[in-house]
Design an enzyme around this catalytic site. Structure first.
Site, PDB file in Angstrom:
ATOM      1  N   GLN A 318      47.366  43.717  44.894  1.00 23.82           N
ATOM      2  CA  GLN A 318      48.445  43.398  43.958  1.00 23.82           C
ATOM      3  C   GLN A 318      49.428  42.398  44.590  1.00 23.82           C
ATOM      4  O   GLN A 318      49.977  42.659  45.660  1.00 23.82           O
ATOM      5  CB  GLN A 318      49.203  44.655  43.541  1.00 23.82           C
ATOM      6  CG  GLN A 318      48.352  45.673  42.804  1.00 23.82           C
ATOM      7  CD  GLN A 318      47.806  46.746  43.720  1.00 23.82           C
ATOM      8  OE1 GLN A 318      47.459  46.469  44.862  1.00 23.82           O
ATOM      9  NE2 GLN A 318      47.706  47.967  43.213  1.00 23.82           N
ATOM     10  N   GLN A 340      45.155  39.238  41.761  1.00 26.32           N
ATOM     11  CA  GLN A 340      45.401  40.528  41.109  1.00 26.32           C
ATOM     12  C   GLN A 340      46.881  40.645  40.752  1.00 26.32           C
ATOM     13  O   GLN A 340      47.747  40.395  41.587  1.00 26.32           O
ATOM     14  CB  GLN A 340      44.991  41.670  42.041  1.00 26.32           C
ATOM     15  CG  GLN A 340      45.157  43.048  41.393  1.00 26.32           C
ATOM     16  CD  GLN A 340      44.544  44.165  42.207  1.00 26.32           C
ATOM     17  OE1 GLN A 340      43.775  43.936  43.129  1.00 26.32           O
ATOM     18  NE2 GLN A 340      44.874  45.408  41.873  1.00 26.32           N
ATOM     19  N   ASP A 341      47.149  41.003  39.480  1.00 26.85           N
ATOM     20  CA  ASP A 341      48.527  41.252  39.009  1.00 26.85           C
ATOM     21  C   ASP A 341      49.413  40.002  39.051  1.00 26.85           C
ATOM     22  O   ASP A 341      50.569  40.058  39.484  1.00 26.85           O
ATOM     23  CB  ASP A 341      49.189  42.368  39.839  1.00 26.85           C
ATOM     24  CG  ASP A 341      48.618  43.742  39.538  1.00 26.85           C
ATOM     25  OD1 ASP A 341      47.664  43.822  38.759  1.00 26.85           O
ATOM     26  OD2 ASP A 341      49.122  44.732  40.082  1.00 26.85           O
ATOM     27  N   ASP A 362      43.507  42.599  36.249  1.00 24.60           N
ATOM     28  CA  ASP A 362      44.742  43.021  35.544  1.00 24.60           C
ATOM     29  C   ASP A 362      45.827  41.954  35.640  1.00 24.60           C
ATOM     30  O   ASP A 362      47.001  42.258  35.880  1.00 24.60           O
ATOM     31  CB  ASP A 362      45.285  44.331  36.150  1.00 24.60           C
ATOM     32  CG  ASP A 362      44.245  45.431  36.215  1.00 24.60           C
ATOM     33  OD1 ASP A 362      43.298  45.409  35.407  1.00 24.60           O
ATOM     34  OD2 ASP A 362      44.374  46.328  37.080  1.00 24.60           O
ATOM     35  N   ARG A 430      42.028  46.750  30.096  1.00 30.44           N
ATOM     36  CA  ARG A 430      41.719  48.158  30.371  1.00 30.44           C
ATOM     37  C   ARG A 430      43.025  48.952  30.344  1.00 30.44           C
ATOM     38  O   ARG A 430      44.101  48.405  30.609  1.00 30.44           O
ATOM     39  CB  ARG A 430      40.981  48.324  31.698  1.00 30.44           C
ATOM     40  CG  ARG A 430      41.734  47.840  32.923  1.00 30.44           C
ATOM     41  CD  ARG A 430      40.933  48.111  34.197  1.00 30.44           C
ATOM     42  NE  ARG A 430      41.653  47.716  35.392  1.00 30.44           N
ATOM     43  CZ  ARG A 430      41.439  48.231  36.598  1.00 30.44           C
ATOM     44  NH1 ARG A 430      40.515  49.161  36.763  1.00 30.44           N
ATOM     45  NH2 ARG A 430      42.129  47.809  37.639  1.00 30.44           N
TER      46      ARG A 430
END
Length: 524
Positions: A318, A340-341, A362, A430
């Site tokens: 993250q 990520q993120d 994500d 998700r």
């Protein structure tokens, strides 16, 4: 990593839920009736009794009871924050201190949101109140998540279900306007209405901007760093629109544009030329919340022509480029680059127009009420054995008026993913939290998107309670015949249902966007 249970128990003790209270006869008359209408009636009854032992006045209406419930949530939040403050010295290492510091900031923001909702002088609608209460609940969940990232043992987690969250959840249910997105508004010059005429002019690319301050690395402006300009802006008198022009250059800065910095506008020389970059990450010891290169909570923030970048790379997990918890904020002609993120749409009402978002896992996530319109969304090459997921929406309460709406945009493979497209699967979203809500409308879905469309988070978690919708998407992967068959997934065929997720209804955008000057489509 070794975790000292005692510290976490101490931290949780300030939030610990009550156990089996005996309610007085005073409460059982009218308060039972009102408390039974909330999702957490036991907490409601117990707390009402504790707080009103001496002079107890029964509410005569739902409005009166809602105000009492709000005041109760505020009192508990203030108490929790006072406990929080002395816990800092108990932190054993930098990671614990980082999570604690986040909670301190998040509780402070929750108190601001609750104050705003309670203030009779605030000219606010029920929709505003629902937004601010949704943000309050999101803040407390973010605090909890920070400690989970530390590796808190599972047996400690139940203690984190604190009364402040339950009390805010009750007020959300009492105030519930989330089932009806129809908000009466005005509409002007092709912009959602929260944007004032002056801001409209500032955002139109053809207009000449006279900034309040100029940042330039070559010394030709007022300051060489953006932080210096923001520090100067905080000392200004008044809270009107304050424009900072950031000239071309790569600015290695971590910025926190806090609650005191309202109506700030950062204007770059274009997303290719003005770049703000950082490299904080969970792998490097930050919480996700604090990994952001730029974090904004000041209301009415606008950015135009800037790239927000996090260079930590996929191996550090993250790593946020931008975190926004700014109500009525706008991002126009900007780019968000990470893995990520990447883009943390944390909370409040946000609008993104003609932006570029790059990431892997994500990479658009959070619990704001957010519309991304006419944006280019690029999945990059992830680490081996990873799957790409465009969104992870974090709604934890069915009465939060939050969700991610992606409208008239494009989901594509970034140049580094194209040559290895067959090796990695990419999904639209998700369910990060139980009531995750995301829609893709009239958006081009390229070949990279898996036919199933959506991915489980953990087995059957949230598959019945989420809301995932697709409406009139186009492109090679837009066919819904192979999509997941979860109870919460739907192919939207009705324009009336789809319109709930438009700028006008989902963001109450007609009331504030026109002033920003960002072009937008109000409806479908």
């Amino acid at each position: 990593m070794e975790v000292k249970i005692g510290f976490f128990l101490l931290f949780m003790i300030s939030f610990i839920s009550f156990s089996k209270p005996s309610l007085s006869s005073v409460t059982s008359g009218g308060i039972d009736y009102w408390c039974n209408k909330t999702p957490n009636p036991k907490t409601c009854k117990y707390m009402m009794e504790q707080n009103h032992k001496s002079s107890f006045l029964l509410p005569k209406s739902k409005t009166e009871f809602r105000k009492m419930a709000l005041q109760l949530a505020m009192e508990r939040a203030l108490k929790a924050q006072s406990h929080n403050k002395w816990l800092g010295s108990k932190c054993r290492n930098e990671r614990e201190k980082a999570a604690w510091a986040d909670c301190l900031k998040l509780y402070q923001d929750t108190i601001i949101q609750l104050n705003q909702t309670l203030d009779a002088n605030t000219k606010s609608t029920d929709f505003d109140a629902q937004t601010w209460l949704s943000t309050s609940l999101t803040n407390l969940e973010t605090c909890r998540v920070g400690f989970v990232e530390l590796g808190v043992p599972y047996n400690v987690l139940p203690l984190m279900s604190n009364n402040v969250s339950k009390l805010i959840s009750n007020t959300l249910a009492l105030n519930n306007v989330s089932s009806s997105f129809e908000v009466p508004e005005t509409y002007k010059d092709g912009f959602p209405s929260w944007v004032k005429p002056g801001d409209r002019k500032l955002l139109q690319t053809s207009s000449i901007i006279t900034p309040n301050l100029v940042v330039a690395q070559d010394g030709s402006g007022n300051f060489r760093t953006i932080k210096e300009a923001l520090d100067a802006a905080e000392k200004r008198s008044g809270s009107g629109r304050f424009v900072i022009l950031v000239k071309r250059g790569v600015y290695g800065e971590n910025l926190d544009i806090g609650n005191k910095l309202k109506n700030i506008m950062l204007v770059g020389d274009g997303l290719r030329y003005t770049i703000i970059t950082g490299s904080r990450s969970v792998g490097g010891g930050s919480t996700t919340f604090n990994s952001a290169t730029v974090a904004v909570t000041g209301e009415g923030f606008i950015a135009r022509g800037i790239t927000f970048r996090n260079t930590a790379g996929p191996q550090n997990h993250q790593a946020v480029a931008l975190r926004s918890g700014s109500d009525l904020s706008v991002y126009y002609l900007c780019s968000f680059e990470g893995y990520q993120d990447t883009l943390y749409v944390h909370s409040q009402r946000q609008f993104y127009r003609e932006c570029y978002i790059y990431g892997t896992v994500d990479f658009i996530f959070g619990n704001a009420a957010v519309v991304l319109q006419n944006c280019m969304i690029y999945a990059r090459r992830p680490m081996d054995a990873q799957k790409n997921v465009v969104t992870a929406q974090g709604r934890t309460d069915p009465n939060q008026n939050t969700g991610i709406s992606i409208h008239n945009s494009r989901v594509m493979a970034a140049p580094d993913l194209k040559p290895v497209l067959s090796s990695f699967k990419t999904y639209l979203g998700r369910p990060w939290k139980e009531y995750s809500r995301t829609v893709f409308m009239q958006t081009y879905l390229d070949t990279l998107v898996d036919p199933a469309g959506w991915l489980e988070w953990d087995g059957n978690f949230a598959l019945n309670t989420l809301f995932y919708g697709e409406y009139k998407n186009i492109g090679p992967a837009s066919s819904t015949t192979g999509r997941v068959n979860w109870l919460g997934y739907r192919v939207i065929t009705s324009a009336t249902e789809a319109s709930k997720f438009t700028v006008a209804n989902f963001l109450a955008g007609r009331s504030w966007l026109p002033a920003t000057g960002v072009p937008f489509t109000s409806g479908l």
